[in-house]
Design a protein around this motif. Structure first.
Motif, PDB file in Angstrom:
ATOM      1  N   PRO A   1       0.788  -1.237   0.000  1.00  0.00           N
ATOM      2  CA  PRO A   1       0.000   0.000   0.000  1.00  0.00           C
ATOM      3  C   PRO A   1       0.820   1.287   0.000  1.00  0.00           C
ATOM      4  CG  PRO A   1      -0.853  -1.572   1.612  1.00  0.00           C
ATOM      5  CD  PRO A   1       0.473  -2.079   1.159  1.00  0.00           C
ATOM      6  N   LEU A   2       2.126   1.190   0.268  1.00  0.00           N
ATOM      7  CA  LEU A   2       2.958   2.386   0.317  1.00  0.00           C
ATOM      8  C   LEU A   2       3.254   2.945  -1.072  1.00  0.00           C
ATOM      9  CD1 LEU A   2       5.585   1.351   3.032  1.00  0.00           C
ATOM     10  CD2 LEU A   2       3.481   2.671   3.329  1.00  0.00           C
ATOM     11  N   GLY A   3       3.094   2.123  -2.104  1.00  0.00           N
ATOM     12  CA  GLY A   3       3.386   2.568  -3.462  1.00  0.00           C
ATOM     13  C   GLY A   3       2.140   2.703  -4.311  1.00  0.00           C
ATOM     14  N   GLY A   4       2.305   3.297  -5.476  1.00  0.00           N
ATOM     15  CA  GLY A   4       1.198   3.420  -6.413  1.00  0.00           C
ATOM     16  C   GLY A   4       0.977   2.121  -7.168  1.00  0.00           C
ATOM     17  N   LEU A   5       0.008   2.117  -8.036  1.00  0.00           N
ATOM     18  CA  LEU A   5      -0.318   0.925  -8.807  1.00  0.00           C
ATOM     19  C   LEU A   5       0.887   0.474  -9.636  1.00  0.00           C
ATOM     20  CD1 LEU A   5      -2.566  -1.049  -9.626  1.00  0.00           C
ATOM     21  CD2 LEU A   5      -3.119   0.494 -11.518  1.00  0.00           C
ATOM     22  N   GLY A   6       1.333  -0.742  -9.423  1.00  0.00           N
ATOM     23  CA  GLY A   6       2.460  -1.294 -10.177  1.00  0.00           C
ATOM     24  C   GLY A   6       3.826  -0.793  -9.757  1.00  0.00           C
ATOM     25  N   GLN A   7       3.885   0.024  -8.707  1.00  0.00           N
ATOM     26  CA  GLN A   7       5.165   0.606  -8.300  1.00  0.00           C
ATOM     27  C   GLN A   7       6.017  -0.376  -7.479  1.00  0.00           C
ATOM     28  OE1 GLN A   7       4.826   4.251  -6.032  1.00  0.00           O
ATOM     29  NE2 GLN A   7       6.976   4.806  -6.309  1.00  0.00           N
ATOM     30  N   THR A   8       5.350  -1.357  -6.850  1.00  0.00           N
ATOM     31  CA  THR A   8       6.053  -2.294  -5.987  1.00  0.00           C
ATOM     32  C   THR A   8       5.922  -3.714  -6.525  1.00  0.00           C
ATOM     33  OG1 THR A   8       5.365  -0.895  -4.129  1.00  0.00           O
ATOM     34  CG2 THR A   8       6.426  -2.980  -3.597  1.00  0.00           C
ATOM     35  N   GLN A   9       7.044  -4.405  -6.601  1.00  0.00           N
ATOM     36  CA  GLN A   9       7.060  -5.796  -7.049  1.00  0.00           C
ATOM     37  C   GLN A   9       7.621  -6.681  -5.940  1.00  0.00           C
ATOM     38  OE1 GLN A   9       9.373  -6.070 -10.674  1.00  0.00           O
ATOM     39  NE2 GLN A   9       8.681  -4.063 -11.379  1.00  0.00           N
ATOM     40  N   PHE A  10       7.247  -7.953  -5.964  1.00  0.00           N
ATOM     41  CA  PHE A  10       7.725  -8.901  -4.963  1.00  0.00           C
ATOM     42  C   PHE A  10       8.217 -10.151  -5.681  1.00  0.00           C
ATOM     43  CE2 PHE A  10       4.511  -6.211  -3.158  1.00  0.00           C
ATOM     44  CZ  PHE A  10       5.011  -5.855  -1.913  1.00  0.00           C
ATOM     45  N   VAL A  11       9.399 -10.615  -5.291  1.00  0.00           N
ATOM     46  CA  VAL A  11       9.969 -11.778  -5.964  1.00  0.00           C
ATOM     47  C   VAL A  11      10.690 -12.663  -4.936  1.00  0.00           C
ATOM     48  CG1 VAL A  11      12.095 -10.523  -6.508  1.00  0.00           C
ATOM     49  CG2 VAL A  11      11.471 -12.532  -7.844  1.00  0.00           C
ATOM     50  N   ALA A  12      10.554 -13.973  -5.099  1.00  0.00           N
ATOM     51  CA  ALA A  12      11.252 -14.911  -4.226  1.00  0.00           C
ATOM     52  C   ALA A  12      12.700 -15.036  -4.682  1.00  0.00           C
ATOM     53  CB  ALA A  12      10.565 -16.276  -4.259  1.00  0.00           C
ATOM     54  N   ALA A  13      13.616 -14.893  -3.747  1.00  0.00           N
ATOM     55  CA  ALA A  13      15.038 -15.008  -4.070  1.00  0.00           C
ATOM     56  C   ALA A  13      15.799 -15.463  -2.841  1.00  0.00           C
ATOM     57  CB  ALA A  13      15.592 -13.676  -4.566  1.00  0.00           C
ATOM     58  N   ASP A  14      16.756 -16.325  -3.067  1.00  0.00           N
ATOM     59  CA  ASP A  14      17.632 -16.825  -2.008  1.00  0.00           C
ATOM     60  C   ASP A  14      19.052 -16.450  -2.397  1.00  0.00           C
ATOM     61  OD1 ASP A  14      19.254 -18.275  -0.294  1.00  0.00           O
ATOM     62  OD2 ASP A  14      18.026 -20.078  -0.372  1.00  0.00           O
ATOM     63  N   ILE A  15      19.714 -15.623  -1.592  1.00  0.00           N
ATOM     64  CA  ILE A  15      21.034 -15.132  -1.991  1.00  0.00           C
ATOM     65  C   ILE A  15      22.077 -16.242  -2.054  1.00  0.00           C
ATOM     66  CG2 ILE A  15      20.523 -12.861  -1.044  1.00  0.00           C
ATOM     67  CD1 ILE A  15      22.541 -13.471   1.196  1.00  0.00           C
ATOM     68  N   CYS A  16      21.741 -17.409  -1.531  1.00  0.00           N
ATOM     69  CA  CYS A  16      22.658 -18.548  -1.629  1.00  0.00           C
ATOM     70  C   CYS A  16      22.436 -19.340  -2.917  1.00  0.00           C
ATOM     71  CB  CYS A  16      22.471 -19.470  -0.416  1.00  0.00           C
ATOM     72  SG  CYS A  16      22.851 -18.675   1.168  1.00  0.00           S
ATOM     73  N   ARG A  17      21.455 -18.918  -3.720  1.00  0.00           N
ATOM     74  CA  ARG A  17      21.145 -19.601  -4.981  1.00  0.00           C
ATOM     75  C   ARG A  17      21.234 -18.582  -6.120  1.00  0.00           C
ATOM     76  NH1 ARG A  17      15.444 -21.956  -4.396  1.00  0.00           N
ATOM     77  NH2 ARG A  17      15.959 -22.822  -6.441  1.00  0.00           N
ATOM     78  N   PRO A  18      22.363 -18.513  -6.816  1.00  0.00           N
ATOM     79  CA  PRO A  18      22.596 -17.500  -7.855  1.00  0.00           C
ATOM     80  C   PRO A  18      21.496 -17.414  -8.908  1.00  0.00           C
ATOM     81  CG  PRO A  18      24.631 -18.622  -7.353  1.00  0.00           C
ATOM     82  CD  PRO A  18      23.554 -19.359  -6.610  1.00  0.00           C
ATOM     83  N   LYS A  19      20.900 -18.546  -9.290  1.00  0.00           N
ATOM     84  CA  LYS A  19      19.866 -18.501 -10.332  1.00  0.00           C
ATOM     85  C   LYS A  19      18.664 -17.679  -9.891  1.00  0.00           C
ATOM     86  CE  LYS A  19      21.031 -22.797 -12.766  1.00  0.00           C
ATOM     87  NZ  LYS A  19      20.548 -24.143 -13.181  1.00  0.00           N
ATOM     88  N   SER A  20      18.303 -17.779  -8.637  1.00  0.00           N
ATOM     89  CA  SER A  20      17.157 -16.999  -8.160  1.00  0.00           C
ATOM     90  C   SER A  20      17.489 -15.513  -8.086  1.00  0.00           C
ATOM     91  CB  SER A  20      16.699 -17.509  -6.792  1.00  0.00           C
ATOM     92  OG  SER A  20      17.631 -17.188  -5.770  1.00  0.00           O
ATOM     93  N   ILE A  21      18.766 -15.188  -7.862  1.00  0.00           N
ATOM     94  CA  ILE A  21      19.184 -13.787  -7.794  1.00  0.00           C
ATOM     95  C   ILE A  21      19.135 -13.139  -9.170  1.00  0.00           C
ATOM     96  CG2 ILE A  21      21.109 -12.243  -7.253  1.00  0.00           C
ATOM     97  CD1 ILE A  21      22.030 -14.287  -5.200  1.00  0.00           C
TER      98      ILE A  21
END
Length: 311
Positions: free
Chosen positions: A45-65
């Motif tokens: 809710p802090l951002g406007g429409l489409g301003q915020t994205q969420f993605v799963a990533a594990d810094i120990c797994r380069p492919k996800s980064i």
């Protein structure tokens, strides 16, 4: 900053939420990357429409980064732990993020480290933080390193932890009572990150030590918290011999402590004299006394209806 895409690793954490809010207010698009992105959805809710994205990533797994930084103009690494596999998170993870940012063509990388980061440190935490800085810089030449002292704010695990001890116990034992800290407000650290991203030409490749305007010893900090919360505990400074035994056992009443953290307490957590800091990033440091009382009232016996103890 407007319309820049910034990937923030660990954006849903204590510091991350303030950084995300600052970036959104500046008009940036923010991609929050962490192992459980659902835990950061409260930021949407802090951002406007489409301003915020969420993605799963594990810094120990380069492919996800790689997917998390694709198309990003800037990358921020906030991931850190106080206990556990320092090599995996502070060194290898930092390297993975920096390498991915370089491959993705990001213009800037901001790496959050800590005062005391040094590959020669007596503590594994300090050594790993120093090695992590080196790993990030080797992979991304323009890395901006920010080394904050203890970061404080409404949701912190530092001032709040001691406030709970003061509120719960008639006697508060203090380890390394004379060790000094330079607490820095979380909002100021967030502003420093935004400033580094906004002008990578000026700040890229540099290291900034972030401390607030107050330098305070551990015992004095406990007494200040007691005054602000209207509490009257006996504050007991423990001898180092006793403190070392407690650290070996891994527990001080109300506060778990590791031997490695004991090693960290052997040195002041204060910015080096003459080191560039918040001012060099255009940020005015915020004193604890101007913001902390606003949430410390919850630790008074009757909340905000109880006056703080007179000095």
């Amino acid at each position: 900053m407007k319309n820049k895409l910034v990937t923030v690793f660990g954006g849903g954490g204590f510091l991350g939420r303030y950084i995300v809010q600052n970036l959104l207010a500046a008009g940036a698009r923010v991609r929050i990357a962490q192992r459980d992105p659902g835990a950061a959805l409260f930021l949407k809710p802090l951002g406007g429409l489409g301003q915020t994205q969420f993605v799963a990533a594990d810094i120990c797994r380069p492919k996800s980064i790689a997917g998390a930084v694709a198309g990003a103009d800037a990358v921020v690494n906030l991931v850190g732990i106080l206990n556990g596999d320092f090599q995996a998170f502070h060194v290898d993870g930092a390297r993975n993020i920096a390498q991915a940012a370089a491959v993705a063509g990001a213009h800037s990388l901001v790496h959050l480290s800590a005062i005391g980061a040094d590959v020669r440190s007596r503590s594994a935490y300090g050594r790993s933080k120093g090695a992590g800085e080196a790993a990030a810089r080797a992979a991304f030449a323009g890395t901006t390193v920010l080394r904050p002292s203890i970061v404080f704010g409404r949701e912190d695990q530092f001032i709040n932890r001691f406030a709970k001890m003061v509120a719960a116990a008639p006697v508060v034992p203090v380890l390394r009572a004379a060790t000094r800290f330079q607490p820095v407000y979380v909002g100021d650290v967030a502003a420093a990150v935004a400033a580094a991203i906004a002008d990578p030409a000026a700040h890229g490749g540099k290291c900034y030590q972030l401390g607030g305007p107050d330098i305070i010893a551990m015992e004095a900090l406990i007494r200040w918290i007691a005054r602000e919360t209207g509490r009257h505990p006996a504050v007991l400074a423990l001898p180092d011999a006793v403190g070392a035994l407690i650290a070996r056992a891994g527990f001080l009443p109300g506060v778990p402590i590791t031997w490695d953290q004991w090693q960290m307490l052997q040195h002041d957590n204060v910015a080096a004299a003459g080191a560039p800091g918040l001012a060099a990033l255009g940020v005015t440091p915020t004193p604890m006394a101007t913001v902390a009382p606003g949430w410390l009232v919850q630790y008074r016996r009757h909340g905000r209806f109880t006056a703080a103890r007179a000095n």
